[in-house]
Design an enzyme around this catalytic site. Structure first.
Site, PDB file in Angstrom:
ATOM      1  N   GLU A  76     -35.990  71.324  12.546  1.00  0.00           N
ATOM      2  CA  GLU A  76     -36.288  70.559  11.445  1.00  0.00           C
ATOM      3  C   GLU A  76     -36.221  69.164  11.354  1.00  0.00           C
ATOM      4  O   GLU A  76     -34.770  68.623  11.577  1.00  0.00           O
ATOM      5  CB  GLU A  76     -35.939  71.322  10.151  1.00  0.00           C
ATOM      6  CG  GLU A  76     -36.854  70.493   8.914  1.00  0.00           C
ATOM      7  CD  GLU A  76     -36.367  71.292   7.580  1.00  0.00           C
ATOM      8  OE1 GLU A  76     -36.587  70.636   6.495  1.00  0.00           O
ATOM      9  OE2 GLU A  76     -35.771  72.154   7.715  1.00  0.00           O
TER      10      GLU A  76
ATOM     11  N   ASP B 219     -34.275  84.147   5.492  1.00  0.00           N
ATOM     12  CA  ASP B 219     -33.294  83.239   5.508  1.00  0.00           C
ATOM     13  C   ASP B 219     -31.940  83.807   5.043  1.00  0.00           C
ATOM     14  O   ASP B 219     -31.963  84.726   4.219  1.00  0.00           O
ATOM     15  CB  ASP B 219     -33.483  81.813   4.659  1.00  0.00           C
ATOM     16  CG  ASP B 219     -34.023  80.765   5.265  1.00  0.00           C
ATOM     17  OD1 ASP B 219     -33.528  80.625   6.441  1.00  0.00           O
ATOM     18  OD2 ASP B 219     -34.715  79.948   4.610  1.00  0.00           O
TER      19      ASP B 219
ATOM     20  N   ASP C 136     -35.357  80.310   2.094  1.00  0.00           N
ATOM     21  CA  ASP C 136     -34.543  79.697   0.738  1.00  0.00           C
ATOM     22  C   ASP C 136     -35.062  78.670   0.098  1.00  0.00           C
ATOM     23  O   ASP C 136     -34.739  78.409  -0.884  1.00  0.00           O
ATOM     24  CB  ASP C 136     -33.092  79.559   1.050  1.00  0.00           C
ATOM     25  CG  ASP C 136     -32.803  78.520   1.970  1.00  0.00           C
ATOM     26  OD1 ASP C 136     -33.772  77.782   2.490  1.00  0.00           O
ATOM     27  OD2 ASP C 136     -31.478  78.526   2.510  1.00  0.00           O
TER      28      ASP C 136
END
Length: 266
Positions: free
Chosen positions: A181, A84, A45
């Site tokens: 992340e 995503d 995304d």
């Protein structure tokens, strides 16, 4: 490159061979990246920011993602296609199933969802129905307004302990892969060792089972001029884009990327 599957990614983890992933949004780059040896193409995304010019990923829809998945599928040469699930596309279990099915029918091989242990029910639902799932943990851009910005997650011991527990819980729920992340390198290493499924990192140090970068970032393309700490410009010194992507694949495989300066401490 032979077709990459969930089984082949698991085998790579078991052999200690690093997995490479890049974001990808169209047929030409899909062909280029898969020919260069990238194992996983992520229709992220992030397209909301790098393609559409938004300041976050929140405006991206399932229909837009499905369009780009179909484009990537047409150019792909054997890489796994990971898509995503956009913001609020998994607000209910029914929406999770319908939107995931839409992306799989467009050509995805696996769906990525952002969150923590609360994702367990959704992951179990999808896995039981034949949809492989990647659980995205740590800095989850869809929750940027709750997190107070794009900040490193898991620095406090309480947060780190919870993230470790959540990763194990999501694996047990059926997650086929985990993406971390912006978490401290040491924590990412602990999580990688704690689970049997492949763990992919971005800003999570070099001890994960593989790495992912946003395609535009690693090619030195940016509208804002802001470059995240974990990014390296692989276009530098290369004659063309495919060479830059090959350099990225080589650097991940030979452990020269990410270096210490691309990671975060606790």
């Amino acid at each position: 490159m032979p077709n990459i599957t969930v089984t082949s990614l698991l085998a790579m983890k078991q052999k200690g061979e690093k997995i490479t992933m890049l974001t990808c949004y169209d047929a030409t780059f899909a062909h280029t990246a898969s020919q260069a040896g990238v194992e996983v193409l992520l229709i992220g995304d992030s397209l909301g920011m790098v393609l559409q010019g938004h300041d976050s990923t929140l405006p991206v829809t399932t229909a837009e993602t499905a369009y780009h998945v179909a484009c990537v599928k047409r150019g792909n040469q054997g890489a796994m296609i990971l898509a995503d699930l956009p913001f609020m596309a998994n607000a209910t279990l029914e929406q999770t199933l319908i939107n995931s099915a839409t992306l799989m029918q467009a050509g995805a091989h696996m769906i990525k969802v952002e969150g923590a242990a609360w994702l367990a029910e959704s992951i179990r639902l999808l896995a039981e129905r034949g949809i492989p799932v990647c659980a995205h943990m740590g800095l989850t851009p869809q929750a940027v307004n709750v997190l107070g910005g794009y900040k490193v997650q898991g620095r406090l011991e309480t947060q780190a302990r919870q993230m470790r527990a959540d990763a194990i819980a999501l694996e047990q729920a059926g997650a086929a892969m985990i993406l971390l992340e912006c978490v401290p390198s040491e924590l990412a290493e602990e999580i990688t060792q704690a689970v049997k499924v492949p763990v992919i990192g971005i800003g999570a140090g070099s001890a994960t089972d593989g790495q992912v970068l946003v395609l535009h970032d690693m090619l030195g393309l940016s509208i804002t001029g802001r470059v995240p700490k974990f990014v390296k410009n692989f276009m530098t010194g290369q004659p063309d884009i495919q060479s830059a992507i090959r350099a990225y694949v080589t650097a991940v495989k030979d452990l020269s990327f990410p270096a210490t300066e691309h990671g975060f401490s606790a």
